[in-house]
Design an enzyme around this catalytic site. Structure first.
Site: not given
Ligand code: MN
Length: 282
Positions: A121, A140, A142, A210
Site C-alpha cells: 500500500e 497508514h 489499522h 480498513h
Molecule cells: Mn492497510
C-alpha cells in the site's frame, strides 16, 4: 527464532551505527574514522540522516503504542529530494531497522528493489506526497480503536485537547465508491490519488472497513497525531456509552493544536514516546 549469533551481529551493527551517528555531529568523521564510515556504508543503504533515524524510531513508537500491528507503515519525504520518499521494506514496524529503509518515487516505484519486497500500500504515501507539498510524513494504520468510526456514520471529532491535532474534519474514504468490490487494499497509484483527493487539506482520513491515514509537516507531528487519533477514538467511544459527548469547538481545536505542537510541548511528547518504545530520542 533468531540465531544468537545473528542477534549479536545485529546488536554490534546498531552500536556501530550509533557511534558513527554520534561522531557525525562532531565533524571529525572524515579524518578520524574512515574504516567505520566504510563499514556503515556497506551495511546500511541510506545515509544516517536524522530524518531516517527518526523514521526508525517512528516505526517502533507506532508499534509500541498499538497504532500499527504486523501491518501499517510510516514514511518520510526524502530530505534531499522532495520527489522521493523513504519507508521500510515490507516488514512489521516493531522490527524495522535502518538497513530496511528504501527510496521510492512519487508513483510508488522503488528506486532499487534488489530483491526486497515493498509494502503493497505504498501508493497511499506516494499519492499524498505528490499532491500535498506541505506533507513531510505519512502514517497508514489499522488501529483497532479507530475502526468503529470507519464502519458507522458517527463522525470522529476531537473531544479532548491533546487530540486537537487530528483536526476538525476527518473525511471517510470508501474504496468501493469508485472501484467496486476489491480486497480493500490501495494497490494502484490511481486509487492512491483518489484517496488523496478525499483527504484534501485535512490531517487525518478514515478508510471504510480498513483503517486510517495521518499526515504531518514532519515525522514527529505525524506520529503524535496518529497516537492521539487513537486516544480520541477511545475516549469518544466510551463517552458515548455514558451520554452525548461535548465536542471541542473549532476555535478550541485551533488553539489547543498550537499548544500541543509548540516548540516546548512537542519534544517533551516525542521524548516520552521514544522512552516508552526503548529507542533513543532523535
Ligand atoms: Mn492497510
Amino acid at each position: 527464532m533468531s540465531h544468537p549469533r545473528a542477534l549479536s551481529r545485529s546488536h554490534s551493527r546498531r552500536r556501530l551505527l550509533h557511534a558513527v551517528s554520534a561522531l557525525a555531529g562532531t565533524g571529525l568523521l572524515g579524518t578520524l574514522v574512515n574504516p567505520l564510515v566504510q563499514a556503515a556504508a556497506l551495511d546500511a543503504d541510506l545515509p544516517l540522516l536524522v530524518e531516517f533515524q527518526r523514521l526508525v524510531a517512528a516505526n517502533r513508537i507506532l508499534a509500541n503504542e498499538g497504532v500499527v500491528d504486523a501491518f501499517g507503515h510510516v514514511s518520510v519525504r526524502h530530505p534531499d529530494n522532495p520527489d522521493l520518499f523513504v519507508m521500510s521494506r515490507s516488514r512489521s514496524p516493531a522490527l524495522v531497522e535502518h538497513g530496511d529503509l528504501m527510496e521510492f518515487d512519487l508513483e510508488g516505484r522503488p528506486l532499487d528493489l534488489r530483491g526486497r519486497t515493498a509494502y503493497g500500500e505504498r501508493m497511499i504515501h506516494a499519492a499524498i506526497y505528490a499532491t500535498r507539498p506541505d506533507v513531510q510524513s505519512v502514517v497508514h494504520h489499522h488501529a483497532y480503536g479507530v475502526l468503529p468510526f470507519t464502519v458507522t456514520d458517527v463522525p470522529l471529532r476531537p473531544v479532548v485537547h491533546a487530540a486537537s491535532v487530528i483536526g476538525a474534519e476527518i473525511p471517510v474514504w470508501d474504496i468501493r465508491d469508485d472501484y467496486g468490490d476489491t480486497d480493500m487494499l490501495v494497490r494502484s497509484i490511481d486509487q492512491g490519488r483518489n484517496l488523496a483527493a478525499t483527504l484534501g487539506d485535512n490531517t487525518c482520513l478514515l478508510m471504510r472497513g480498513h483503517g486510517a491515514v495521518v499526515v504531518g509537516a514532519d515525522i514527529q507531528r505525524a506520529v503524535l497525531t496518529a497516537v492521539y487519533l487513537q486516544v480520541n477514538a477511545d475516549v469518544l467511544l466510551r463517552a458515548k456509552g455514558l451520554g452525548e459527548p461535548v465536542l471541542l469547538s473549532d476555535e478550541e481545536i485551533r488553539l489547543s493544536a498550537e499548544t500541543q505542537f509548540s516548540p516546548l510541548a512537542r519534544p517533551r511528547v516525542w521524548e516520552y514516546f521514544c522512552q516508552r518504545a526503548g529507542v533513543e530520542a532523535v
